[in-house]
Write a protein that holds these residues in place. Structure first.
Motif, PDB file in Angstrom:
ATOM      1  N   VAL A 154      34.250  95.851   8.315  1.00 48.93           N
ATOM      2  CA  VAL A 154      33.428  96.925   8.874  1.00 48.93           C
ATOM      3  C   VAL A 154      32.022  96.356   9.066  1.00 48.93           C
ATOM      4  N   VAL A 155      31.679  96.136  10.329  1.00 52.36           N
ATOM      5  CA  VAL A 155      30.448  95.409  10.632  1.00 52.36           C
ATOM      6  C   VAL A 155      29.343  96.384  11.045  1.00 52.36           C
ATOM      7  N   ALA A 156      28.149  96.136  10.544  1.00 50.97           N
ATOM      8  CA  ALA A 156      27.009  96.965  10.919  1.00 50.97           C
ATOM      9  C   ALA A 156      26.631  96.681  12.371  1.00 50.97           C
ATOM     10  N   GLY A 157      26.588  97.735  13.177  1.00 51.36           N
ATOM     11  CA  GLY A 157      26.146  97.566  14.544  1.00 51.36           C
ATOM     12  C   GLY A 157      24.636  97.421  14.575  1.00 51.36           C
ATOM     13  N   PHE A 158      24.105  97.073  15.760  1.00 47.68           N
ATOM     14  CA  PHE A 158      22.672  97.220  16.010  1.00 47.68           C
ATOM     15  C   PHE A 158      21.804  96.215  15.259  1.00 47.68           C
ATOM     16  N   GLN A 159      22.403  95.310  14.470  1.00 44.89           N
ATOM     17  CA  GLN A 159      21.540  94.399  13.718  1.00 44.89           C
ATOM     18  C   GLN A 159      22.084  92.991  13.650  1.00 44.89           C
ATOM     19  N   ILE A 189      36.214  95.410   4.011  1.00 43.26           N
ATOM     20  CA  ILE A 189      34.960  94.840   3.509  1.00 43.26           C
ATOM     21  C   ILE A 189      33.840  95.137   4.498  1.00 43.26           C
ATOM     22  N   SER A 190      32.716  95.618   3.972  1.00 50.16           N
ATOM     23  CA  SER A 190      31.590  95.895   4.865  1.00 50.16           C
ATOM     24  C   SER A 190      30.745  94.634   5.002  1.00 50.16           C
ATOM     25  N   LEU A 191      30.196  94.443   6.200  1.00 50.36           N
ATOM     26  CA  LEU A 191      29.369  93.267   6.456  1.00 50.36           C
ATOM     27  C   LEU A 191      28.117  93.685   7.218  1.00 50.36           C
ATOM     28  N   SER A 192      26.958  93.318   6.704  1.00 47.95           N
ATOM     29  CA  SER A 192      25.726  93.567   7.459  1.00 47.95           C
ATOM     30  C   SER A 192      25.710  92.605   8.646  1.00 47.95           C
ATOM     31  N   GLY A 193      24.803  92.798   9.564  1.00 50.21           N
ATOM     32  CA  GLY A 193      24.699  91.897  10.710  1.00 50.21           C
ATOM     33  C   GLY A 193      24.488  90.470  10.241  1.00 50.21           C
ATOM     34  N   ASN A 194      23.660  90.318   9.231  1.00 51.18           N
ATOM     35  CA  ASN A 194      23.386  88.995   8.681  1.00 51.18           C
ATOM     36  C   ASN A 194      24.655  88.391   8.077  1.00 51.18           C
ATOM     37  N   GLN A 195      25.378  89.199   7.298  1.00 54.44           N
ATOM     38  CA  GLN A 195      26.605  88.688   6.676  1.00 54.44           C
ATOM     39  C   GLN A 195      27.689  88.386   7.701  1.00 54.44           C
ATOM     40  N   ALA A 196      27.677  89.159   8.793  1.00 51.92           N
ATOM     41  CA  ALA A 196      28.667  88.911   9.844  1.00 51.92           C
ATOM     42  C   ALA A 196      28.240  87.725  10.710  1.00 51.92           C
ATOM     43  N   ARG A 197      27.108  87.144  10.379  1.00 50.63           N
ATOM     44  CA  ARG A 197      26.574  85.962  11.075  1.00 50.63           C
ATOM     45  C   ARG A 197      26.308  86.209  12.548  1.00 50.63           C
ATOM     46  N   ILE A 198      25.694  87.362  12.797  1.00 53.02           N
ATOM     47  CA  ILE A 198      25.269  87.669  14.161  1.00 53.02           C
ATOM     48  C   ILE A 198      23.842  87.165  14.286  1.00 53.02           C
ATOM     49  N   LEU A 203      26.404  96.927  21.807  1.00 56.02           N
ATOM     50  CA  LEU A 203      26.272  95.506  22.100  1.00 56.02           C
ATOM     51  C   LEU A 203      26.965  94.682  21.015  1.00 56.02           C
ATOM     52  N   THR A 204      26.767  95.063  19.762  1.00 53.16           N
ATOM     53  CA  THR A 204      27.447  94.368  18.660  1.00 53.16           C
ATOM     54  C   THR A 204      28.952  94.365  18.907  1.00 53.16           C
TER      55      THR A 204
END
Ligand code: ADP
Ligand code: ASP
Ligand code: MG
Length: 718
Positions: free
Chosen positions: A447-452, A408-417, A470-471
C-alpha cells in the motif's frame, strides 16, 4: 491467470465446465492456476443453465477483457469475434480461439498489431490433435517439407459411410442426424473448412495467412459410389486431403485416392490425421478426434496453459488500485476497499494499492500551515503534507491485514519514488521498483502513499495537488503493469460534473488526449500530469466507483474515429482575466507581454486582442487564479506600455471536449447558439481539435453547462 470466456456454445460451455470442475487438478499437474474471471454470451438463458454466478457475467466485451489475462473466443464467425480479438490484443491480452475462419482470413491483421506471441489457436485445426504445438514448438527448428492430412471429420465420415454402400445424399443425412454436419453443409462438403485449416497451418509456419482464395479447393459433392468402388477394386480409398507443399509453395484441397500403405488409409469416420514431413526427422503422424466439444475444449485448455506462459510476461496480473481521498475518508470506506482488494487477490490479481490522504486532509493541512505562516517554507510544507498520505496507508494496510491477507504500507520514500527537489510540485525522476516487486512476490499487498516521494538526499517532497494519480501511473509503468484502476466516489468520468448536471452520465471509453483536456479544463477527476504521463507510457486507466460494481470509464490510446464526437462539457471557475487597457498598436508589444509572463512563471491560457482605435489595442488573457499572486502587475504595465491593468474575477471558462471538434463548424455553431438562446454572452473563445472553450460570466456557469449538456445530447450518448 484470469480467464475470460466469450461465447457459451457447446465448446465455450465445455471449456467453462472443465475449468470449473478440473481447475484444481489442472493446477496440480501444470503448476498453473486458471480461474474463470468473466464470461459473456449472447443468449442470456445460458447463464442460468450453466449456473454461472452473477459476478462472473461481463457487462460487455471491455468488461470481459479488462478483467481477464487470457481471453477465450468461442463465439465463432467473423463479426463480433473479430472485434473481440482485435480489442483484446489492443489491450495486451493473450487470446485463445478455435475460430479457423477468422484466423485464416484475419490472422495477418491480428498478428501485425501485436508483436509478441499473443494469439493461440490450436483448436482451430484438427480439433484435439496438437498439430500446431507440434509445428510451433517441437518442430520449431525443423524445415517442414510437406503437411498433408484429413482435416475435415464431416467429409471423412460421409466418405466412410459411402464406402459401406450409402450414396452421398444418404450419408450426408446420417452425418447431419449425428450432428457431424450442419444443416447447410457447404462449408465442409465443398472443402472450404479444410482450406481454412490449411491457411492457418501455413500462417503458423510462414507467418503469413494466405486466406482460402489462394488455396485451390475441391470438395466431395461430385464423388459418387462408383468412384469409391473403382478405388476399392485396387485396394484404395478416396479421402478429402489437404496438402501444403512448402518446397513448391503450393496448397490445395481435393479428393484423392490413397493406397493401403498410406497412413491416411485407415483413418475413417470423423477422425482426423495429419502427416508432417520434415528435413531432420522424417515423418510424423498425428491422429485423433478432429471435432466435437470435448476435443476442441481440451485443445483450448491446452492453449490456455501455453498462453499463460506468455500472458505472465505481460504482467496483467499486477494491477494498480488507486483510491482517492473521497474513497478513504471514513473507517467504513477503508474496510470496504480492503474487501475490494481481497476480491482481486482471490481472482488471481496481484494488486498494488495507492492511496490519497483521507477526505480533505490535505486542505486541512494547508490551512493549518497558513495559520502559522503566510509563506511556509517549502521543505516544511511537504514534510507536513506528506503526513496525510502516511496516515491513510497505515490504516488501509491494517484493514487488509484484518481480512487475513499480508499487506505492507510504504511511504513514497520507502517505495523509492525519487523526485527532484521542487517542493510542493516535485517531478518524479525515477522509481526503483525492485522492493515493491519483492513484496509482491512474497505475497504482500503493498500500500503505497500517493502524492509523495523523496529526493536523492532523502528530503520528503510532494507532487502537486491530485498527485496520487501520478504516483499510480508511474508505478504502473515501473511495475510493467498495463492497467491502473482509479477508484472514486463516482461511477467514472462523467459527461459533466455530476454535482452540476443531474443527467450527467459516465463515459464508457475515452482517449488520454481527451482526458488531458478534460482535466486541464476543470474536471477534477484526474490530475492532468498523470494523464499526460499515462498517455506517454501507453498505460490503460479505468476510473471506477470504489463502492459499487459499476463498470466505469476506460481511458486508453483510443480507437481511431473520424466523426466529430462531443464527449463532455466542463467548467473552470478558478480563472481570472487580466486586461491590458490601451496598449500601443505596435509590432513587438505582444511578444514583450508574453516574455514578461514567462519570466514571472505565469501560465496564460486564452488570449485576445481587440482594436480600440487606430493607435491602441486592448489585450486580455486568462490565468489560473492561483497564479495571480506571481504576476507582477507593475512590471507588466511598464513593459507593455498599457494605460491600465484591470483584473476581472467574475468569469468562468466552459469547454466542450471530444474528438475532431474543429472538423465541422456545426459543433461550434451549436455551442454558441445554445449560449445565445440562454442569453449568455461569450467573452473569449479558443478552439483546438479536441476542445472548444468560451469565457462567460461566472454566475451563468450552472445554466450554461446544463444547456450545453443537453444541446449535445450527452445524457444519451455518454
Ligand atoms: P478523489 O481524489 O477522492 O478521487 P476527486 O478530488 O477527483 O476525488 O473528486 C471527484 C469528484 O470530482 C467527483 O465526486 C465529482 O463530483 C467531481 N467531478 C467533476 N467533474 C467530473 C466529471 N466530469 N466526471 C466525474 N466526476 C467529476
Ligand atoms: N492528497 C493530495 C491532494 O489532495 C493528493 C491526492 O489526493 O491525489 O491533492
Ligand atoms: Mg483527489
Amino acid at each position: 491467470m484470469r480467464i475470460g470466456i466469450a461465447g457459451l456454445g457447446t465448446v465455450g460451455s465445455c471449456v467453462y465446465a472443465i475449468l470449473k470442475e478440473k481447475g484444481d487438478e489442472i493446477e496440480k499437474r501444470s503448476g498453473r492456476k486458471c480461474i474463470v474471471s468473466k464470461v459473456i454470451t449472447r443468449t442470456h438463458s445460458k447463464y442460468e443453465k450453466l449456473g454461472i454466478p452473477s459476478d462472473l457475467i461481463a457487462e460487455d466485451f471491455e468488461d470481459l477483457i479488462i478483467n481477464s489475462d487470457i481471453v477465450v473466443e468461442t463465439i465463432g464467425g467473423t463479426g463480433a469475434a473479430r472485434t473481440l480479438i482485435k480489442q483484446s490484443l489492443d489491450l495486451n491480452r493473450t487470446v485463445v480461439t478455435a475460430n479457423k475462419m477468422l484466423i485464416s482470413e484475419f490472422g495477418n491483421e491480428f498478428t501485425s498489431s501485436s508483436p509478441t506471441k499473443s494469439l493461440f489457436f490450436e483448436a482451430a485445426v484438427g480439433g484435439g490433435i496438437p498439430i500446431i504445438s507440434l509445428l510451433e514448438d517441437y518442430l520449431i527448428f525443423h524445415g517442414i517439407k510437406r503437411v498433408r492430412g484429413i482435416l475435415n471429420g464431416t467429409t471423412n465420415f460421409i466418405l466412410s459411410e459411402m464406402l459401406r454402400g450409402m450414396d452421398y445424399a444418404e450419408a450426408l443425412e446420417i452425418a447431419q442426424k449425428k450432428g457431424y454436419a450442419e444443416a447447410d453443409p457447404s462449408n465442409d462438403v465443398k472443402g472450404y473448412d479444410a482450406a481454412y485449416k490449411l491457411s492457418v497451418l501455413m500462417g503458423v509456419k510462414t507467418g503469413i495467412f494466405p486466406g482460402i482464395s489462394n488455396i485451390e479447393t475441391m470438395g466431395i459433392e461430385e464423388i459418387n459410389k462408383r468412384d469409391l468402388e473403382r478405388a476399392a477394386s485396387s485396394d484404395k480409398k478416396v479421402k478429402l486431403i489437404g496438402t501444403i507443399d512448402f518446397e513448391k509453395g503450393s496448397a490445395f484441397v481435393k479428393p484423392q485416392e490413397v493406397e493401403r500403405n498410406d497412413p491416411l488409409w485407415s483413418v475413417d469416420g470423423v477422425e482426423n490425421a495429419v502427416e508432417v514431413e520434415t528435413d531432420l526427422s522424417g515423418r510424423f503422424i498425428l491422429r485423433g478426434e478432429g471435432a466435437g466439444a470435448q476435443p476442441t475444449a481440451t485443445a483450448i485448455i491446452s492453449d490456455i496453459l501455453r498462453a499463460s506462459r506468455y500472458a505472465e510476461k505481460q504482467n496483467n496480473s499486477v494491477v494498480i488500485m488507486k483510491f482517492g481521498g473521497t474513497s478513504v475518508d471514513t473507517p467504513e470506506k477503508i474496510r470496504d476497499i480492503a474487501e475490494r482488494v481481497q476480491k482481486k487477490v482471490i481472482s488471481g490479481v496481484k494488486p498494488v494499492v495507492v492511496v490519497s490522504a483521507m477526505g480533505i486532509e490535505t486542505d486541512i493541512l494547508h490551512d493549518l500551515a497558513r495559520e502559522i505562516s503566510s509563506r511556509p517554507n517549502g521543505r516544511e510544507m511537504d514534510m507536513l503534507l506528506a503526513t496525510g498520505e502516511q496516515k491513510s496507508i497505515a490504516l488501509v494496510a491494517m484493514a487488509i491485514q484484518e481480512l487475513g491477507m499480508k499487506s505492507i504500507s510504504l511511504s513514497g520514500n520507502q517505495a523509492r519514488i525519487k523526485t527532484d527537489s521542487n517542493f510542493s510540485n516535485a517531478r518524479i525522476v525515477g522509481i526503483d521498483a525492485d522492493l515493491i516487486s519483492r513484496h509482491i512476490s512474497n505475497g504482500y499487498v503493498p500500500v503505497v502513499a500517493g502524492f509523495q516521494g523523496s529526493t536523492y538526499t532523502g528530503e520528503i517532497t510532494t507532487l502537486g495537488r491530485g498527485g496520487s494519480d501520478l504516483t499510480a501511473v508511474v508505478l504502473a509503468k515501473a511495475l510493467g503493469s498495463q492497467l491502473c484502476e482509479i477508484y472514486k466516489d463516482v461511477d467514472g468520468v462523467y459527461s459533466a460534473d455530476p454535482r452540476i448536471v443531474k443527467d450527467a452520465r459516465p463515459i464508457k471509453e475515452i482517449s488520454w488526449e481527451e482526458m488531458i483536456e478534460l482535466s486541464k479544463q476543470g474536471a477534477q477527476v484526474l490530475q492532468s500530469r498523470a494523464s499526460e504521463c499515462a498517455r506517454k507510457y501507453d498505460i490503460k486507466g479505468l476510473v471506477k466507483n470504489a463502492h459499487t460494481n459499476a463498470w466505469g470509464t476506460l481511458i486508453w490510446r483510443g480507437s481511431k474515429v473520424e466523426q466529430p464526437i462531443v464527449r463532455a462539457v466542463t467548467s473552470d471557475q478558478d480563472i481570472v482575466k487580466v486586461v491590458l487597457q490601451e496598449v500601443p498598436d505596435r509590432p513587438g508589444i505582444a511578444a514583450r507581454v508574453l516574455k514578461t509572463l514567462t519570466e514571472q512563471n505565469v501560465n496564460i491560457d486564452m488570449i485576445i486582442q481587440s482594436m480600440r482605435s487606430g493607435e491602441f489595442n486592448t489585450m486580455a488573457f486568462t490565468v489560473q487564479a492561483n497564479d495571480l499572486a506571481k504576476l507582477r502587475q507593475d512590471i507588466l504595465k511598464a513593459r507593455s506600455e498599457a494605460r491600465e491593468i484591470t483584473i476581472e474575477r467574475e468569469i468562468a471558462k466552459i469547454s466542450i471536449v471530444g474528438v475532431n471538434l474543429t472538423a465541422t463548424p456545426a459543433i461550434a455553431a451549436t455551442l454558441f447558439e445554445t449560449l445565445a438562446n440562454e442569453g449568455i454572452n461569450i467573452d473569449m473563445i479558443s478552439a483546438s481539435n479536441s476542445r472548444i472553450s468560451v469565457v462567460i460570466d461566472s454566475k451563468k456557469v450552472h445554466l450554461a453547462v446544463n444547456a450545453i449538456h443537453s444541446a449535445f445530447n450527452l445524457e444519451e450518448i455518454a
